[in-house]
Design an enzyme around this catalytic site. Structure first.
Site, PDB file in Angstrom:
ATOM      1  N   TRP A 185       0.854  -1.176   0.000  1.00 58.36           N
ATOM      2  CA  TRP A 185       0.000   0.000   0.000  1.00 58.36           C
ATOM      3  C   TRP A 185       0.891   1.227   0.000  1.00 58.36           C
ATOM      4  O   TRP A 185       1.856   1.311   0.774  1.00 58.36           O
ATOM      5  CB  TRP A 185      -0.876  -0.036   1.252  1.00 58.36           C
ATOM      6  CG  TRP A 185      -1.787   1.124   1.473  1.00 58.36           C
ATOM      7  CD1 TRP A 185      -2.599   1.737   0.548  1.00 58.36           C
ATOM      8  CD2 TRP A 185      -1.996   1.808   2.712  1.00 58.36           C
ATOM      9  NE1 TRP A 185      -3.305   2.744   1.149  1.00 58.36           N
ATOM     10  CE2 TRP A 185      -2.974   2.812   2.467  1.00 58.36           C
ATOM     11  CE3 TRP A 185      -1.486   1.672   4.003  1.00 58.36           C
ATOM     12  CZ2 TRP A 185      -3.428   3.670   3.468  1.00 58.36           C
ATOM     13  CZ3 TRP A 185      -1.948   2.526   5.002  1.00 58.36           C
ATOM     14  CH2 TRP A 185      -2.905   3.521   4.728  1.00 58.36           C
ATOM     15  N   ASP A 204      -1.180  -5.642   8.942  1.00 60.61           N
ATOM     16  CA  ASP A 204      -2.132  -4.645   8.489  1.00 60.61           C
ATOM     17  C   ASP A 204      -3.337  -5.430   7.987  1.00 60.61           C
ATOM     18  O   ASP A 204      -3.208  -6.238   7.069  1.00 60.61           O
ATOM     19  CB  ASP A 204      -1.529  -3.787   7.369  1.00 60.61           C
ATOM     20  CG  ASP A 204      -2.389  -2.565   7.062  1.00 60.61           C
ATOM     21  OD1 ASP A 204      -1.899  -1.652   6.365  1.00 60.61           O
ATOM     22  OD2 ASP A 204      -3.551  -2.518   7.513  1.00 60.61           O
ATOM     23  N   LYS A 213     -13.511  -0.944   4.585  1.00 61.10           N
ATOM     24  CA  LYS A 213     -14.046  -1.791   3.519  1.00 61.10           C
ATOM     25  C   LYS A 213     -15.098  -2.767   4.006  1.00 61.10           C
ATOM     26  O   LYS A 213     -16.141  -2.908   3.382  1.00 61.10           O
ATOM     27  CB  LYS A 213     -12.922  -2.584   2.839  1.00 61.10           C
ATOM     28  CG  LYS A 213     -12.045  -1.757   1.914  1.00 61.10           C
ATOM     29  CD  LYS A 213     -10.959  -1.036   2.665  1.00 61.10           C
ATOM     30  CE  LYS A 213     -10.009  -0.316   1.726  1.00 61.10           C
ATOM     31  NZ  LYS A 213      -9.035   0.477   2.487  1.00 61.10           N
TER      32      LYS A 213
END
Lengths: 425, 427
Positions: free
Chosen positions: A155, A236, A272
């Site tokens: 990311w 993460d 999300k």
């Protein structure tokens, strides 16, 4: 130092020393380029073509290409509005406790040894970004000389976050362009070669941007080397439940590490899996070795929170809190999760089906073996450029697409565009 | 009347200092317990107090006359509008946050006819309330003025020092409160300005100074500005009470606007916690004024970068509420009425306290309680008096004698005055 940088420094020192001929202290302020993801989004918005396809930002879209507020979220929002007992009083520095406890148990599993032994904690933060940053700042305080390893690729914001905390950041090999899969051997090599006690940032599931996750067997080997080299696993976790549709399945790696006795961090995002992107709901979950350490760590994280945000935002956390702690709402949420995950999985298989029909050169199975929001298509930068200019298909330069941007209305056109650029660009 | 206790907002009690525990893991062995933030600990003590007469004057959050938190009626309306809106969703905002909110927030503090607005030389980004705005500003200063010292008043909001220290900036505190006169030590303020190195940053409270409640007069602000201009000192305003202090938005913005008109490149942190009662929703804005539009644009990109690597962007809900209100004239009018209701109730409590203390013939001069403004009063009570008023009368205020006036109401103000009277005479 370059001449312009020298001039700027001179300007600042002149200003500070009082030789002010009105030279602005902001002489040194450079214009930072727009964050690439947001720039891509802006370009898409500006594009007038009616067939444009946005595969840039990682936010879920329904089959009509629209944002989707989860039905369970709408329901809870209405309840919160109607609840006369609620107000907007400050949360505690570490956030809403019932939320953070439930959040930690959701990733660790309520039967986790860490939960049973009370050596875990959750601190609420500004979504995944804030949770990563909080963890990073804490780790820097206790070990600023450690090197942080992030996957190559990862990311985009990982480098910035850990870098801004003050860490030296390096990468570990992750993506194998030739196989369009995991560079497993190189990954293990990186683990073995990194200095003892390095910090490794691992994606719990649905690796961003590749969509490639290690298998269970591979995770076991990864864990073994991490243990041997005394590295610190910093997970993460932005897609629990969103990736496969199953919360337990997506938590497997994290739970394996905890059962194996590791201390870990997990930065959890509810952007999300709850579609609560803008409400910035997240949690930094920590597993320690003892109950007292968990208490100590919580207090230190609170100190860090106090000087960055004081206390975290309530709205998103109240929504997630209501769902995680109510069996009926929880079940409904799991259905909403499966709706999203399954639609994406279907788009993956449709995409590959069309590419196969078109006999597009190359192997495209990686699109179905990858998981989650993103796929690393393997398209080159040149191909990405052409697919944007000729077909108005927007994806990041590294060939990453957000699968959620595909739907029954555009997936065939997308495949045709891919076919063209693979053959011609 | 029994105090209302909201259980969801308590921070856990500290378990006290502990011995190190060895571990082969990450290195927690040297980790000690961080003492709990004192304000939150005090609040915890209040919550644990079972006395029906307990009075909480510790945390700076508004209470109605019933002693309860007050969700502004205009906020309730805005929430309903938001939820009914079929277009509303929770999609990511840009890094700067909700753009229309930022523009409205900038206009609110600067005045819509501010030269900075008309010349487009401002940068406004959404932040995690006032704390977040302070922190982004601090990080910005650390990056672009790394050797500048930050001057903060003694006393100031307890978190200012923590924030600026976390950003790695050197801090100097200067005397603001004169305990003998219970007023601003203006001579000391001016003396400090005269000795500060050019390029230094002065953290100024836009209105309703926390914790003293004492603001400079217009004349005093002018004197401050004169020295700052001649010595190249930089103003950073913390504005947490616009509208909440006097009840009038323009009155409370006077100092910030004056400095902008004087030509300073003001940086201002705004909080909507108190004036919208949106405490937990963390709604704030950081506004910077620069020499021209181009520099403002560049500075905004820098703000955005600092946001990206700390929070990505600030939370949408609270900003959406404020945005809905600002876009609707009727709601703005209602908001102003809600503001007046809060500030008026607080002024009335101040007057009542002084009236009662005069009636009780409590030793000392108590007029500072009515000349101070905003949420807090620096009562002038000593630490032993504060301890006594807690032990004997279950009145909770910070060690420095700061009382949140919003915690007073018609039912408890008499008890409060009697408690003050007793500790002044006996403790």
């Amino acid at each position: 130092m370059s001449t312009s940088a020298t001039n700027r420094t001179l300007a600042i020192s002149q200003h500070l020393s009082g030789n002010a001929t009105a030279v602005s202290v902001f002489e040194a302020v450079e214009n930072l380029p727009l964050d690439p993801i947001f720039a891509l989004s802006a370009a898409y918005v500006a594009d007038a073509d009616s067939n444009k396809i946005n595969l840039g930002i990682g936010a879920y879209r329904d089959n009509d290409g629209k944002p989707w507020v989860l039905p369970v979220v709408r329901q809870v929002e209405q309840s919160l509005l109607n609840d006369k007992s609620l107000n907007h009083e400050y949360l505690a520095i570490d956030g809403l406790r019932t939320f953070t406890d439930a959040s930690a148990k959701m990733i660790l599993g309520s039967e986790s040894i860490a939960v049973k032994e009370k050596r875990f904690l959750g601190v609420q933060q500004i979504s995944g970004t804030g949770a990563v940053r909080l963890g990073s700042d804490f780790l820097f305080k206790i070990n600023k000389n450690a090197t942080v390893y992030i996957s190559d690729p990862t990311w985009g914001n990982h480098l910035q976050i850990f870098g801004d905390s003050g860490f030296t950041v390096k990468t570990y090999k992750y993506w194998n362009a030739a196989t369009r899969g995991l560079a497993f051997d190189e990954f293990l090599e990186s683990l073995k070669n990194a200095p003892l006690g390095s910090i490794f940032v691992l994606h719990a599931c649905a690796h961003n941007p590749t969509g490639v996750d290690p298998t269970h067997e591979q995770w076991k080997q990864i864990a073994a080397v991490i243990k041997e080299r005394k590295h610190f696993p910093f997970f993460d976790c932005a897609y629990q439940g969103f990736a496969s549709g199953s919360l337990a399945q997506d938590a497997w790696a994290v739970r394996y590490f905890v059962e194996s006795g590791f201390e870990i961090f997990v930065a959890q995002s509810y952007s999300k899996n709850f579609g609560l992107y803008s409400e910035r709901c997240g949690c930094l979950t920590v597993v320690t070795s003892t109950e007292q350490q968990a208490i100590n760590v919580r207090s230190q994280l609170c100190r860090l929170n106090r000087s960055s945000i004081s206390n975290p935002p309530a709205y998103g956390a109240r929504i997630v809190n209501a769902v995680l702690n109510d069996p009926t709402l929880f079940t409904e949420w799991e259905e909403n999760l499966r709706t999203m995950a399954h639609r994406i999985i279907k788009m993956r298989s449709e995409c590959v089906r069309h590419l196969t029909d078109l006999k597009t050169p190359g192997s495209w199975d990686h699109i179905t073996s990858q998981i989650g929001m993103f796929s690393y298509t393997g398209l080159t930068k040149a191909q990405v450029k052409v697919i944007k200019e000729k077909f108005h298909v927007y994806m990041t330069d590294n060939g990453r697409i957000s699968m959620a941007g595909l739907n029954e209305g555009n997936v065939k056109r997308f495949a045709e565009a891919v076919d063209y650029v693979v053959r011609n660009a | 009347m029994a105090p209302i206790k909201e259980c969801s907002t308590i921070a856990e009690k500290s378990h006290g200092e502990t011995d190190d525990v060895t571990t082969s893991g990450i290195g927690y062995s040297n980790l000690t317990l961080q003492p709990e933030d004192s304000i939150f600990r005090l609040f915890g003590e209040f919550m644990a107090d079972s006395s029906p007469d307990a009075i909480n004057l510790s945390i700076g959050a508004y209470r109605g006359n019933d002693g309860k938190p007050w969700v502004l009626p205009v906020v309730k309306k805005a929430k309903e509008i938001l939820l009914r809106d079929p277009q509303a969703n929770h999609e990511y905002l840009p890094l700067e946050g909700l753009t229309s909110f930022n523009e409205a927030a900038a206009k609110l503090i600067l005045g819509e006819n501010s030269p900075a607005i008309l010349e487009k030389r401002y940068a406004a980004v959404q932040t995690v309330s006032g704390t977040g705005a302070n922190r982004i500003a601090a990080e910005f200063f650390a990056k672009f003025r790394p050797s500048a010292t930050v001057y903060i008043t003694n006393p100031t909001w307890g978190n200012h020092k923590k924030i600026f220290m976390a950003a790695g900036l050197p801090i100097i505190e200067y005397e603001y409160w004169n305990p003998k006169t219970r007023s601003i030590n203006h001579a000391q303020v001016l003396a400090t300005l005269k000795t500060a190195l050019p390029g230094s940053i002065f953290l100024l409270h836009a209105c309703a100074h926390n914790p003293t409640g004492l603001d400079p007069t217009h004349r005093q602000w002018q004197e401050i500005a004169d020295i700052m201009e001649s010595r190249n000192l930089n103003p950073f305003f913390d504005c947490a009470y616009q509208g909440f202090a006097s009840g009038d938005l323009d009155t409370d913005a006077w100092a910030v606007r004056y400095f902008v008109v004087r030509g300073f490149n003001v940086i201002c942190a705004q909080s909507f916690s108190k004036n919208f009662g949106l405490y937990a929703e963390r709604t704030g804005c950081l506004v910077g004024i620069f020499g021209d539009e181009e520099v403002a644009r560049m500075a905004k990109s820098q703000f955005a970068y600092l946001l990206r690597c700390s929070i990505s962007h600030a939370p949408g809900f609270g900003a959406n509420i404020v945005d809905i209100v600002f876009k609707n004239e009727a709601l703005v009018r209602e908001w102003k009425e809600n503001l007046k209701e809060m500030s008026t109730r607080i002024s009335q409590m101040r007057e009542k306290v002084v009236q009662l203390l005069v009636e009780l013939k409590t030793p000392g001069d108590w007029s500072h309680i009515t000349s101070q403004i905003g949420m807090f009063s620096y009562t002038g009570l000593t630490m032993p008096q504060v301890a006594a008023i807690k032990m004997k009368f279950h009145v909770y205020m910070t060690d420095e004698g700061r009382a949140s006036m919003a915690g007073l109401n018609e039912k408890n103000v008499e008890n409060f005055a009697k408690a003050v009277d007793w500790v002044v005479r006996n403790a």
